[in-house]
Design a protein around this motif. Structure first.
Motif, mmCIF file in Angstrom:
data_model
loop_
_atom_site.group_PDB
_atom_site.id
_atom_site.type_symbol
_atom_site.label_atom_id
_atom_site.label_comp_id
_atom_site.label_asym_id
_atom_site.label_seq_id
_atom_site.Cartn_x
_atom_site.Cartn_y
_atom_site.Cartn_z
ATOM 1 N N ALA A 15 0.440 -1.018 0.272
ATOM 2 C CA ALA A 15 -0.282 0.347 0.342
ATOM 3 C C ALA A 15 0.801 1.325 -0.012
ATOM 4 C CB ALA A 15 -0.371 0.100 0.841
ATOM 5 N N VAL A 22 -3.906 5.929 2.740
ATOM 6 C CA VAL A 22 -3.921 4.226 2.707
ATOM 7 C C VAL A 22 -4.816 3.691 1.350
ATOM 8 C CG1 VAL A 22 -2.830 2.275 3.651
ATOM 9 C CG2 VAL A 22 -2.348 4.257 4.557
ATOM 10 N N ARG A 23 -3.534 3.879 0.359
ATOM 11 C CA ARG A 23 -4.520 2.817 -1.005
ATOM 12 C C ARG A 23 -3.697 1.544 -1.268
ATOM 13 N NH1 ARG A 23 -7.629 6.110 -5.102
ATOM 14 N NH2 ARG A 23 -7.473 8.444 -3.898
ATOM 15 N N SER A 24 -4.741 1.018 -1.250
ATOM 16 C CA SER A 24 -3.715 -0.479 -1.814
ATOM 17 C C SER A 24 -3.039 -0.827 -2.889
ATOM 18 C CB SER A 24 -4.796 -1.759 -1.790
ATOM 19 O OG SER A 24 -4.062 -2.995 -1.792
ATOM 20 N N ASN A 87 5.615 0.766 -2.107
ATOM 21 C CA ASN A 87 5.260 0.329 -1.308
ATOM 22 C C ASN A 87 5.594 1.142 0.395
ATOM 23 O OD1 ASN A 87 3.963 -1.354 0.766
ATOM 24 N ND2 ASN A 87 5.469 -2.914 0.271
#
Length: 505
Positions: A15, A22-24, A87
């Motif tokens: 993420a 927070v974006r996966s 990441n």
């Protein structure tokens, strides 16, 4: 997937913190760039203009660590960065700077100055400008009575053509292109920026540490991206899978992915390995980690290596230098890279590391053919070593179609020692005139032991003009390249004569 030993801290869940959310990354293809991912997630402010890192329309801000343990907002090209390299990291896009109802100061000044027409390039400009806005070293120029001021803030600030009265460095925008607005209103907007307010969230963020590198293992549709936790782990991976692709700043590989559709079954990201980000020196040698970004090298050296200080501003743009590395520029084996000629003139040596240990090689012996080197598949470049003391007379000449942000047709670096009017040592590095970067040994021999005068320089210039095997291509003809070699030494001589006259005066 082969059985690969990774540390227990490695994660498969991935993420990125984007604009505070927070974006996966789970399920995203391993070759995906940050730009494509951002746009796919609905953040379309970042644009694709060139897909090569030359236009800056895709610029975003990346939270990077400072030596003091805080954070810097570093502008980078989203079109070149593999998204899995982010990441666990933190980025800000144009959408995260401000909103239509609450513009960021950079956005506000751009609007006031008329710094946007079609708007395609504007988000990238805003991000690059914001990076400079938050740069802690940016200070307003002092004023002097001679310039119409009193030496205080009520006078006319002193500044030059590339720096504003508020300390804004225009080179911060050197990687951003605009086709329709024109650069003056953009410059005017930059020069009217004040200092960030104390309650500015992005300013407050600078006091906290930047996110640490997150060891990463991602596999999607048979392609893998791995960020090892240590150099030892990276070397073990290379030994087990020598066909793996090493990626640091990705300023070269990102172009291959975007323009040529290249894909790699396994990418190993090494740009955040602490062992490759060192910079230290003793009495005999200066050692620079192969994955330390060039902008960071420039900042930490502070002009201590004059030849590199002349090189850095001519190496692509600030956006590129914020990611590009010595290791990447040398690892590609390109004959037109800008750093090899300078490092050749400095007499640099490379430290090549593998699980078997390290070996040190002369850079002049490193290149063996077009994009071919003596580095084994299971090795990586750990560091560049420059012998000390440095030569007393140095110069870097880059011949290109643009003054900045361009690929060289010819690059020439000089490092000479001149004592009592005699050339006692000479090293000349060349790029763009053969299948590999090379040392101009014959021209060096024509200088050493001879007086530094116009007769010696003219004789050596004729020899230098015949060095290499220049070819004709879309950047320059073979004859033009030879002519540039022939005149380079004369240009250096003229500069030293002028300098000596200024000193004596």
């Amino acid at each position: 997937m082969n059985d690969i030993a990774v540390t227990e801290t490695a994660v498969t869940g991935t993420a990125v913190n984007v604009n505070g959310r927070v974006r996966s990354l789970d399920g995203v293809a391993a070759h995906t760039t940050a730009l494509d991912w951002l746009r796919d997630t609905g953040l379309s402010g970042s644009k694709e203009g060139c897909a090569e890192g030359e236009c800056g329309a895709c610029a975003m801000l990346l939270a990077t660590p400072t030596p003091e343990g805080g954070t810097a907002w570093t502008p980078v090209n989203a079109c070149l960065v593999p998204v899995y390299a982010l990441n666990g990291q933190e980025i800000v896009t144009a959408e995260g700077l401000g909103s239509p109802d609450a513009l960021h100061p950079v956005q506000e000044k751009l609007a006031e100055a008329g710094g946007s027409q079609c708007g395609y390039c504007t988000p990238g400009f805003a991000c690059s400008m914001a990076g400079e806005y938050y740069r802690s070293e940016r200070t307003p120029a002092e004023t002097t009575p001679a310039e119409g001021g009193t030496g205080h803030d009520d006078g006319i600030p002193s500044h030059d053509a590339e720096h504003g009265p508020n300390g804004f460095d225009l080179h911060a925008l050197s990687g951003n292109l605009c086709r329709c607005t024109g650069y003056r209103p953009i410059r005017d907007a930059a020069y009217t920026l004040g200092d960030p307010e104390a309650d500015d969230p992005l300013q407050q963020r600078l006091a906290a540490p930047a996110p640490a590198a997150v060891p990463t293992v991602a596999e999607v549709d048979g392609s893998r991206f791995i960020r090892p936790a240590s150099l030892a782990e990276a070397l073990r991976l290379l030994r087990e899978e020598p066909e793996a692709l090493l990626v640091a700043g990705s300023t070269d590989w990102g172009v291959e992915v975007n323009i040529r559709g290249r894909r790699a079954p396994l990418v190993i990201a090494i740009e955040q390995l602490d062992e490759l980000r060192t910079l230290h020196h003793d009495d005999d040698v200066l050692e620079i980690g192969a994955a330390l970004p060039l902008s960071e090298v420039e900042k930490r050296l502070g002009g201590a290596v004059p030849l590199l200080a002349k090189l850095f501003p001519q190496f692509a743009s600030r956006l590129i230098r914020n990611r590009a590395t010595f290791g990447g520029n040398l690892g590609t084996g390109s004959p037109i890279g800008d750093t090899p000629p300078a490092l050749l003139a400095l007499g640099a040596r490379l430290v090549l590391a593998s699980v078997d240990g390290e070996r040190e090689v002369e850079l002049a012996e490193y290149f063996t053919g077009y994009r071919q080197t003596i580095r084994r598949p299971d090795e990586l470049i750990r560091a560049v070593r420059i012998p000390l003391p440095l030569a007393s007379v140095t110069a870097f000449h880059k011949i290109a179609k643009r003054r900045f942000d361009d690929i060289s047709s010819v690059a020439i670096a000089f490092a000479l020692d001149i004592e009592d009017g005699i050339v006692t040592a000479a090293r000349i590095g060349l790029g763009g005139v053969a299948a590999t970067p090379l040392r101009a040994y014959a021209a060096e021999e024509a200088l050493i032991g001879r007086p530094w005068n116009i007769a010696t320089v003219r004789a050596a210039s004729e020899i230098l003009g015949a060095e290499g095997t220049p070819m004709s291509d879309h950047r320059a003809s073979a004859d033009y390249r030879s002519l540039m070699l022939n005149t380079a030494l004369l240009k250096l001589y003229s500069a030293t004569v002028i300098s000596s006259k200024e000193v004596s005066a």
